[in-house]
Scaffold this active site. Structure first.
Site, PDB file in Angstrom:
ATOM      1  N   ASP A 301       0.834  -1.231  -0.018  1.00 28.40           N
ATOM      2  CA  ASP A 301       0.184   0.078  -0.068  1.00 28.40           C
ATOM      3  C   ASP A 301       1.112   1.300  -0.094  1.00 28.40           C
ATOM      4  O   ASP A 301       1.851   1.140   0.385  1.00 28.40           O
ATOM      5  CB  ASP A 301      -0.925   0.068   1.153  1.00 28.40           C
ATOM      6  CG  ASP A 301      -2.124  -0.707   1.101  1.00 28.40           C
ATOM      7  OD1 ASP A 301      -2.831  -0.935   0.065  1.00 28.40           O
ATOM      8  OD2 ASP A 301      -2.461  -1.241   2.085  1.00 28.40           O
ATOM      9  N   ASP A 615      -4.674  -3.376   5.129  1.00 25.87           N
ATOM     10  CA  ASP A 615      -4.958  -3.012   6.597  1.00 25.87           C
ATOM     11  C   ASP A 615      -6.418  -3.122   6.639  1.00 25.87           C
ATOM     12  O   ASP A 615      -6.959  -3.078   7.950  1.00 25.87           O
ATOM     13  CB  ASP A 615      -4.634  -1.495   6.716  1.00 25.87           C
ATOM     14  CG  ASP A 615      -5.089  -0.562   5.628  1.00 25.87           C
ATOM     15  OD1 ASP A 615      -5.897  -1.048   4.757  1.00 25.87           O
ATOM     16  OD2 ASP A 615      -4.619   0.739   5.439  1.00 25.87           O
ATOM     17  N   ASP A 619      -8.902  -6.767   2.758  1.00 29.91           N
ATOM     18  CA  ASP A 619      -7.735  -7.005   2.476  1.00 29.91           C
ATOM     19  C   ASP A 619      -7.443  -8.498   2.689  1.00 29.91           C
ATOM     20  O   ASP A 619      -6.489  -9.003   2.483  1.00 29.91           O
ATOM     21  CB  ASP A 619      -6.635  -6.343   2.937  1.00 29.91           C
ATOM     22  CG  ASP A 619      -6.788  -4.875   2.326  1.00 29.91           C
ATOM     23  OD1 ASP A 619      -7.037  -4.649   1.103  1.00 29.91           O
ATOM     24  OD2 ASP A 619      -6.223  -3.902   3.055  1.00 29.91           O
TER      25      ASP A 619
END
Length: 874
Positions: A301, A615, A619
């Site tokens: 990310d 997070d 996910d």
């Protein structure tokens, strides 16, 4: 207990402490550790130890007290070392479990605070949002579109809708919406605790590496037994007594097989995981330690990993004015500056509850806006009301303002307070009546509020510009101009949110369309100071870095360019939906969480070992699918942390680099131990097989073999597992996932070094034999010393040693040096100490013979060092 009996402000700190003392921690029953005697018995069940016990019984029946004593000493020491290693590994893993324990958001004394789930007590008020794991059984008194996955308890895969007054159970997952509830049962009394009690006696499974090494040990054991049998048969052919040859064969089998390998591996993995935890990477599953060393792709990310993770709502724009916020972090201290002047919005200025309604929407009541300052004020009001976050002020333990909830929403809250909007006063004046929470598919959030002194209601929406700035959602306002500004801000690296609102009558449908544009907010998350260096380190280590974000392509490109990832184009979520191969790109934008799963699968299909960071609750599938799932420990959801193999307590990608380096260190050390131990075992077998051809009836007695084995495979073996990482570990490509534990030429190096040790041992013994000296003592001494020399030759050059070598040529003293020094002393001591000399049936050596033994024993170590230097130079 009923919900009505609980104070909605939550318990005070004192009440929580008393309740914790009364009910105990909110933890599930843990299996009782084995008793000391059970640990000893488990060690004695090892096949190699059982062979030694059988040999001890045989020597006792023969009244061979010397060999019996040596065998019993070896059994006792090996068992002691095994028990100590097991306890150390358990302590290391227990410490990791404490660090990886989940947290919960509770309301204590009227303020939201985050506490370890173990400290949640009955009557606590728990605040839940999508992605949280329910910490205890509780009864809801507030639920907004709340949905829970109860499959952990019921097996039902479809999430269940929950409303106020219903129960939620510990261990279930909030998949949508938000809610609040009062804890009714904790720990073993909870639904999850009762199930955990049934499982408490289950033993953990061995890791894949341990299973592979166990298979290797079986193969080596069979080979050692066969070769030892050949030695025994050869002795019988020469007329040696059968009982003596049986004991010799058993001793040789035990010496040839590195029976301490499973213990060394377990301890290396556990200590490695503990070292990672000290570097802010908590390992939740021990096999991850091994897999980390083979990672070839890291998909990360942007927010919180490549960037600081401290969201700063820095700029805002309205049709009639714009502003920029000063201040740092989530500290509300700061102000807004811009055009037109915003001094009127300093703290103490216009009331935050002042009515600010959209202009020009013919279907709803309208008010005219005064000027650009009022427009900015309206924007601040909207982002504060359409918000589920909170800010935690500094404490004695943590002198920094912290976000509670989504960091982006906390940044919007900070922005509003810097503009003089008091969040508590505002939410009191304009209570929320209804909401449609944000989710990753809709990419927007809508809330409905009362207005002070009015019957009509205020509807506020915020979300991604491409969702909000459409004719259907926001038909009122200069949408084309807003789109252009949003594009400019996005290309500059900002994350942009569009905000719109409308006023509706109480009986009107509470829809998310027909909104009036209020403005844009540009949020930045500064790139971490070490991000570019980390990316460069990954590149040098042969690890591809993928930047994945839900932000706009311009934002992704801006960050990618700063850290050196950008390869010329961006792959979007729409491209993946259209069938584009994810392995053709390195930068991904507007990616939905479920599309991470497609990215992981595509790279794995190409033979890569993928580490994926995440997070959010969505996910979790990708984190499970990845070879290494990496969750954010500070800003991530509890679901992501529980689904991951590795949790970053600092949300820093540099920690992943350190974890990969640690994984490579551990795997390399295990291979080094195998080379060291198997080389010594091979040398001992060669000496026993070839010695008789040189005139040595029995080159080594059983007690001598076991003494050498105990010293060489004991502390030095454990010390090799704790060696530091190779300074060049992150400048080499990752190992192939298909590589066998003895692959990449390791078995050839074992054969070469083992043969060399055996050759110099036999040569030294033959020289002494020709001169009529104590050749068996020479065999014992050279064989043991040469193995210890090899341990030092395989010593890993750590960073400190490398620096000193460049400056002063000084070696740094480490545990391996101490372990070898101790083993060396015990190896030589029986030659000079009469009781041990008699026990091992050795003879004194003359000074010149001792000098020859030491000199010859150094040859294998010098040869290995010379060969490594030639390879390094080449």
């Amino acid at each position: 207990m009923t919900v009505q009996q609980s104070d909605p402000r939550g318990l005070t700190a004192d009440q929580a402490a008393l309740s914790l003392a009364e009910h105990g921690p909110n933890t599930n029953p843990a299996p009782r550790p084995p008793s000391p005697w059970r640990r000893v018995l488990m060690q004695l069940r090892d096949p190699m130890i059982l062979l030694l016990i059988a040999a001890a019984a045989l020597t006792a029946s023969l009244r061979d007290l010397t060999d019996l004593t040596v065998i019993l000493v070896v059994v006792v020491l090996n068992t002691t070392v095994g028990v100590v290693q097991e306890i150390r590994a358990e302590h290391a893993l227990t410490a990791l479990n404490r660090m990886a324990a989940p947290h919960a958001t509770v309301r204590r004394g009227g303020r939201a605070t985050v506490v370890p789930a173990a400290k949640v007590v009955p009557e606590d008020v728990v605040l839940l949002q999508a992605g949280d794991i329910v910490p205890a059984d509780l009864q809801l008194f507030d639920a907004v579109r709340l949905q829970a996955d109860e499959s952990a308890l019921t097996g039902e895969s479809v999430p269940v809708e929950k409303s106020a007054s219903e129960e939620l159970y510990a261990g279930t997952v909030v998949t949508r919406g938000r809610g609040s509830g009062v804890v009714t049962r904790t720990g073993p009394d909870s639904a999850l605790g009762k199930i955990a009690a049934l499982l408490s006696g289950q033993r953990p499974r061995a890791t894949p590496l341990q299973r592979r090494l166990a298979g290797l040990s079986r193969v080596l054991s069979i080979a050692a037994v066969v070769l030892s049998a050949i030695v025994a048969v050869a002795g019988l052919v020469r007329g040696l007594p059968l009982p003596n040859m049986i004991v010799t064969a058993v001793s040789l089998t035990v010496a040839a097989v590195p029976e301490s390998l499973p213990a060394v591996v377990t301890l290396a993995l556990a200590i490695g995981a503990h070292r990672m935890a000290q570097r802010a990477a908590v390992v939740r599953r021990l096999p991850a330690v091994e897999t980390l060393g083979a990672v070839t792709v890291v998909a990360t990310d942007k927010t919180g990993t490549l960037t600081e993770g401290i969201m700063h709502a820095e700029r805002l724009w309205t049709e009639s004015g714009s502003a920029q916020a000063t201040g740092s972090g989530y500290n509300p201290a700061g102000r807004l500056v811009g055009s037109p002047p915003l001094d009127q919005f300093a703290p103490g200025g216009t009331s935050p509850a002042r009515e600010l309604a959209p202009r020009g929407a013919p279907s709803v009541p309208t008010l005219s806006s005064a000027d650009g300052g009022v427009a900015v004020r309206r924007l601040l009001r909207d982002v504060a009301l359409c918000n589920d976050a909170a800010l935690r002020p500094p404490t004695d333990d943590d002198p920094v303002w912290r976000p509670i909830g989504d960091p982006t929403e906390a940044a919007l809250l900070t922005l509003a307070q810097r503009g003089g909007v008091d969040h508590l006063e505002l939410t009191t004046a304009c209570p929320r009546l209804h909401e449609l929470p944000f989710d990753s598919v809709r990419k927007r959030m809508t809330t409905v509020h009362e207005q002070p002194g009015r019957d009509d209601l205020l509807v506020i929406g915020k979300g991604a510009p491409e969702v909000m700035l459409t004719p259907d959602v926001t038909p009122y306002g200069d949408i084309d101009r807003a789109k252009g500004v949003a594009a400019e801000l996005s290309e500059a690296g900002y994350r942009v949110l569009a905000v719109a609102d409308k006023i509706v009558t109480p009986d009107a449908p509470r829809t998310e369309d027909a909104l009036h544009l209020v403005g844009l907010v540009a949020i930045t998350d500064p790139v971490r100071h070490n991000a570019a260096d980390v990316v460069g380190s990954f590149r040098n280590a042969g690890v591809d870095l993928l930047l994945i974000t839900g932000d706009a392509p311009g934002t992704a490109l801006a960050v990618a360019d700063r850290i050196g990832v950008h390869d010329g184009e961006v792959v979007t979520g729409a491209d993946i939906d259209d069938g584009r191969d994810p392995t053709t790109g390195r930068v991904f934008a507007r990616i939905r969480p479920e599309q991470k799963l497609d990215i992981v699968r595509a790279w794995q299909a190409n033979g890569h070992v993928v580490a994926m960071t995440g997070d959010g609750v969505n996910d979790a599938p990708a984190l499970r699918r990845a070879d290494i799932g990496v969750a954010m420990g500070k800003g991530g959801t509890e679901v992501a942390r529980q689904a991951a193999d590795l949790v970053l307590t600092d949300d820093d990608l540099g920690t992943v680099e350190a974890a990969i380096e640690e994984g490579r260190r551990i795997y390399t050390n295990i291979r080094t131990f195998l080379r060291y131990a198997l080389s010594g075992g091979l040398a001992e077998i060669l000496v026993m097989l070839l010695g008789p051809l040189l005139g040595f009836a029995v080159p080594l007695l059983p007690g001598q073999i076991l003494w050498i084995n105990m010293l060489t495979h004991g502390l030095p073996g454990v010390a090799i597992g704790a060696e530091p990482a190779d300074p060049d570990a992150m400048r080499k490509p990752p190992r192939s996932p298909q590589e066998q534990i003895l692959g990449a030429g390791l078995w050839r190096r074992i054969a070469w070094s083992g043969s060399l040790i055996g050759a110099v041992t036999l040569a030294a013994a033959y020289w002494v034999h020709r001169t009529g000296g104590p050749w068996q003592t020479m065999t014992y001494l050279v064989l043991g010393l040469s193995q210890l020399g090899v341990a030092l030759a395989l010593r890993r050059p750590g960073p400190a040693r490398r620096l000193r070598h460049r400056t002063a040529g000084v070696r740094r003293f480490r545990f391996l040096d101490a372990a070898v020094a101790g083993a060396l002393l015990l190896q030589v001591l029986p030659v000079f100490f009469d009781p041990l000399r008699d026990l091992l049936d050795l003879q004194p050596l003359a000074a010149h013979q001792l000098l020859v033994a030491v000199t010859v024993a150094l040859i294998p170590a010098l040869a290995i060092v010379s060969r490594r230097r030639r390879q390094a130079a080449g």
